[in-house]
Design a protein around this motif. Structure first.
Motif, PDB file in Angstrom:
ATOM      1  N   UNK A 239       0.809  -1.210   0.000  1.00  0.00           N
ATOM      2  CA  UNK A 239       0.000   0.000   0.000  1.00  0.00           C
ATOM      3  C   UNK A 239       0.843   1.260   0.000  1.00  0.00           C
ATOM      4  N   UNK A 240       0.155   2.389   0.138  1.00  0.00           N
ATOM      5  CA  UNK A 240       0.832   3.674   0.062  1.00  0.00           C
ATOM      6  C   UNK A 240       1.920   3.830   1.117  1.00  0.00           C
ATOM      7  N   UNK A 241       1.673   3.329   2.323  1.00  0.00           N
ATOM      8  CA  UNK A 241       2.675   3.455   3.383  1.00  0.00           C
ATOM      9  C   UNK A 241       3.979   2.764   2.981  1.00  0.00           C
ATOM     10  N   UNK A 242       3.872   1.549   2.494  1.00  0.00           N
ATOM     11  CA  UNK A 242       5.059   0.768   2.144  1.00  0.00           C
ATOM     12  C   UNK A 242       5.756   1.325   0.913  1.00  0.00           C
ATOM     13  N   UNK A 243       4.973   1.672  -0.105  1.00  0.00           N
ATOM     14  CA  UNK A 243       5.540   2.199  -1.346  1.00  0.00           C
ATOM     15  C   UNK A 243       6.260   3.516  -1.086  1.00  0.00           C
ATOM     16  N   UNK A 244       5.600   4.401  -0.330  1.00  0.00           N
ATOM     17  CA  UNK A 244       6.199   5.714  -0.073  1.00  0.00           C
ATOM     18  C   UNK A 244       7.359   5.643   0.913  1.00  0.00           C
ATOM     19  N   UNK A 245       7.412   4.608   1.725  1.00  0.00           N
ATOM     20  CA  UNK A 245       8.565   4.463   2.615  1.00  0.00           C
ATOM     21  C   UNK A 245       9.829   4.199   1.811  1.00  0.00           C
ATOM     22  N   UNK A 246       9.701   3.497   0.698  1.00  0.00           N
ATOM     23  CA  UNK A 246      10.847   3.273  -0.194  1.00  0.00           C
ATOM     24  C   UNK A 246      11.236   4.589  -0.852  1.00  0.00           C
ATOM     25  N   UNK A 247      10.228   5.329  -1.324  1.00  0.00           N
ATOM     26  CA  UNK A 247      10.491   6.633  -1.934  1.00  0.00           C
ATOM     27  C   UNK A 247      11.136   7.579  -0.929  1.00  0.00           C
ATOM     28  N   UNK A 248      10.652   7.567   0.298  1.00  0.00           N
ATOM     29  CA  UNK A 248      11.199   8.434   1.341  1.00  0.00           C
ATOM     30  C   UNK A 248      12.674   8.134   1.593  1.00  0.00           C
ATOM     31  N   UNK A 256       5.831  13.241   6.520  1.00  0.00           N
ATOM     32  CA  UNK A 256       5.363  12.016   7.182  1.00  0.00           C
ATOM     33  C   UNK A 256       4.675  11.075   6.201  1.00  0.00           C
ATOM     34  N   UNK A 257       4.779   9.788   6.498  1.00  0.00           N
ATOM     35  CA  UNK A 257       4.139   8.774   5.667  1.00  0.00           C
ATOM     36  C   UNK A 257       2.678   8.615   6.068  1.00  0.00           C
ATOM     37  N   UNK A 258       1.829   8.167   5.136  1.00  0.00           N
ATOM     38  CA  UNK A 258       0.447   7.857   5.518  1.00  0.00           C
ATOM     39  C   UNK A 258       0.442   6.646   6.452  1.00  0.00           C
ATOM     40  N   UNK A 259      -0.596   6.511   7.214  1.00  0.00           N
ATOM     41  CA  UNK A 259      -0.708   5.357   8.094  1.00  0.00           C
ATOM     42  C   UNK A 259      -0.805   4.070   7.269  1.00  0.00           C
ATOM     43  N   UNK A 260      -0.359   2.982   7.867  1.00  0.00           N
ATOM     44  CA  UNK A 260      -0.476   1.686   7.204  1.00  0.00           C
ATOM     45  C   UNK A 260      -1.930   1.226   7.256  1.00  0.00           C
ATOM     46  N   UNK A 261      -2.434   0.737   6.145  1.00  0.00           N
ATOM     47  CA  UNK A 261      -3.816   0.274   6.074  1.00  0.00           C
ATOM     48  C   UNK A 261      -3.950  -1.123   6.676  1.00  0.00           C
ATOM     49  N   UNK A 280       6.894 -17.424 -11.379  1.00  0.00           N
ATOM     50  CA  UNK A 280       7.473 -16.914 -10.138  1.00  0.00           C
ATOM     51  C   UNK A 280       7.637 -15.400 -10.240  1.00  0.00           C
ATOM     52  N   UNK A 281       6.798 -14.635  -9.545  1.00  0.00           N
ATOM     53  CA  UNK A 281       6.897 -13.168  -9.599  1.00  0.00           C
ATOM     54  C   UNK A 281       8.056 -12.650  -8.757  1.00  0.00           C
ATOM     55  N   UNK A 282       8.313 -11.345  -8.905  1.00  0.00           N
ATOM     56  CA  UNK A 282       9.496 -10.754  -8.289  1.00  0.00           C
ATOM     57  C   UNK A 282       9.379 -10.382  -6.830  1.00  0.00           C
ATOM     58  N   UNK A 283       8.162 -10.336  -6.287  1.00  0.00           N
ATOM     59  CA  UNK A 283       7.981 -10.067  -4.864  1.00  0.00           C
ATOM     60  C   UNK A 283       8.422  -8.688  -4.423  1.00  0.00           C
ATOM     61  N   UNK A 284       8.714  -8.576  -3.129  1.00  0.00           N
ATOM     62  CA  UNK A 284       9.073  -7.283  -2.544  1.00  0.00           C
ATOM     63  C   UNK A 284      10.381  -6.747  -3.093  1.00  0.00           C
ATOM     64  N   UNK A 285      11.294  -7.623  -3.434  1.00  0.00           N
ATOM     65  CA  UNK A 285      12.576  -7.156  -3.968  1.00  0.00           C
ATOM     66  C   UNK A 285      12.368  -6.398  -5.271  1.00  0.00           C
ATOM     67  N   UNK A 286      11.498  -6.910  -6.124  1.00  0.00           N
ATOM     68  CA  UNK A 286      11.214  -6.235  -7.392  1.00  0.00           C
ATOM     69  C   UNK A 286      10.476  -4.929  -7.142  1.00  0.00           C
ATOM     70  N   UNK A 287       9.577  -4.902  -6.169  1.00  0.00           N
ATOM     71  CA  UNK A 287       8.888  -3.652  -5.834  1.00  0.00           C
ATOM     72  C   UNK A 287       9.886  -2.589  -5.395  1.00  0.00           C
ATOM     73  N   UNK A 288      10.806  -2.944  -4.519  1.00  0.00           N
ATOM     74  CA  UNK A 288      11.802  -1.977  -4.039  1.00  0.00           C
ATOM     75  C   UNK A 288      12.652  -1.446  -5.197  1.00  0.00           C
ATOM     76  N   UNK A 289      13.132  -2.350  -6.036  1.00  0.00           N
ATOM     77  CA  UNK A 289      13.968  -1.916  -7.164  1.00  0.00           C
ATOM     78  C   UNK A 289      13.200  -0.999  -8.102  1.00  0.00           C
ATOM     79  N   UNK A 290      11.922  -1.315  -8.306  1.00  0.00           N
ATOM     80  CA  UNK A 290      11.114  -0.525  -9.236  1.00  0.00           C
ATOM     81  C   UNK A 290      10.848   0.867  -8.699  1.00  0.00           C
TER      82      UNK A 290
END
Length: 296
Positions: A239-248, A256-261, A280-290
């Motif tokens: 969600x937005x909290x996790x995605x934006x934490x990488x951006x941050x 501040x980050x939005x609250x975790x849903x 086999x999808x890329x999981x969290x590692x692929x999300x972080x890299x992206x």
């Protein structure tokens, strides 16, 4: 080389499919309303006009085509759910009746396999926290979801020994967009970096490259294992909290980050069925890299 026609190949998901198949040695033709701009793909790709119109004979588009991947969808710009605007009849006619006509034309033209890019929206609302699996009863509550489900069923009715079919229920496709286009989180990133309040949100996501891998799998796996099948294509719940934490972290933004849903009541998508075929999808590692790539 095997010839593949990809409808909607210049779309957000379609571009991933085209590029992946090209890299895999396929000879790809893109079908759509308008030809791609020069440089949109990594190499020049043949184009044929193709529209979602049940009254138009488009048999010529399938000349010498072995596989058909249907990723085209007609909707208001930027909208899928609600994409019918004030013309639900036209929306249904194009996206359901037009798709069925293309399925029938592909079969009649001698196409061997047809893969339809469907959607999680076909499930509709389910009990909180229940895992979405392909064998459960679907009850879409949007016209978008209803059209996707009915198109799946229409394609299933056409499958046979000489016309192998499969539908992929994809969800939350993310990744870099084509040249001159914005990725799906561009507005989210802009809002956060400018200090605007961002609401909590959570959803199932899958990278476009992993969707493309699923499409290719449907073209290459033993026909007996997929014919007439429907497969979830989903990777992670985020969600937005996790995605934006990488951006941050990448940008050192002080906002501040939005609250975790809440994750407990959300309906995850089970991908065991396609996983059993080797996906086999890329999981969290692929999300972080992206996200890091998009941030730069």
């Amino acid at each position: 080389m095997t010839r593949v026609l990809v409808s909607g190949g210049t779309g957000y998901a379609g571009r991933f499919i085209v590029e992946h198949l090209l890299a895999g040695g396929y000879k790809v033709t893109v079908g759509g309303r308008t030809a791609p701009e020069p440089g949109f793909f990594s190499t020049d790709v043949p184009f044929v006009p193709l529209i979602l119109d049940p009254d138009t004979d488009q048999m010529e588009a399938f000349d010498n085509i072995y596989y058909f991947v249907h990723a085209a969808f007609d909707h208001l710009p930027g909208k899928y759910r609600g994409g019918e605007g004030d013309d639900p009849d036209g929306f249904r006619r194009a996206n359901l009746d037009g798709s069925v006509r293309l399925f029938e034309t592909a079969r009649d033209a001698g196409v061997c396999r047809c893969v339809f890019l469907s959607s999680r929206a076909a499930y509709g609302p389910q009990a909180p926290g229940v895992l979405l699996t392909e064998d459960m009863h679907c009850k879409p509550d949007t016209l978008y979801g209803e059209v996707k489900l009915q198109a799946e069923r229409s394609l299933l009715s056409l499958c046979g020994h000489g016309f192998i079919t499969a539908s992929l229920r994809a969800t939350g496709i993310y990744g870099p967009a084509g040249p001159g286009r914005k990725h799906k989180w561009a507005s989210l990133f802009e809002d956060y970096l400018s200090g605007k309040a961002v609401s909590p949100r959570i959803g199932t996501e899958v990278h476009g490259e992993d969707v493309a891998k699923a499409v290719r799998l449907m073209l290459e796996v033993d026909a007996v294992r997929i014919n007439g099948g429907t497969f979830n294509v989903s990777d992670i719940l985020t969600g937005n909290h996790e995605i934006l934490s990488i951006l941050q972290r990448v940008t050192h933004c002080p906002h501040p980050l939005p609250e975790a849903a809440d994750r407990d009541t959300y309906n995850r998508m089970g991908a065991c069925k396609i996983g059993a075929l080797g996906w086999k999808p890329g999981g969290m590692d692929l999300l972080r890299r992206t996200v890091e790539q998009l941030a730069s």
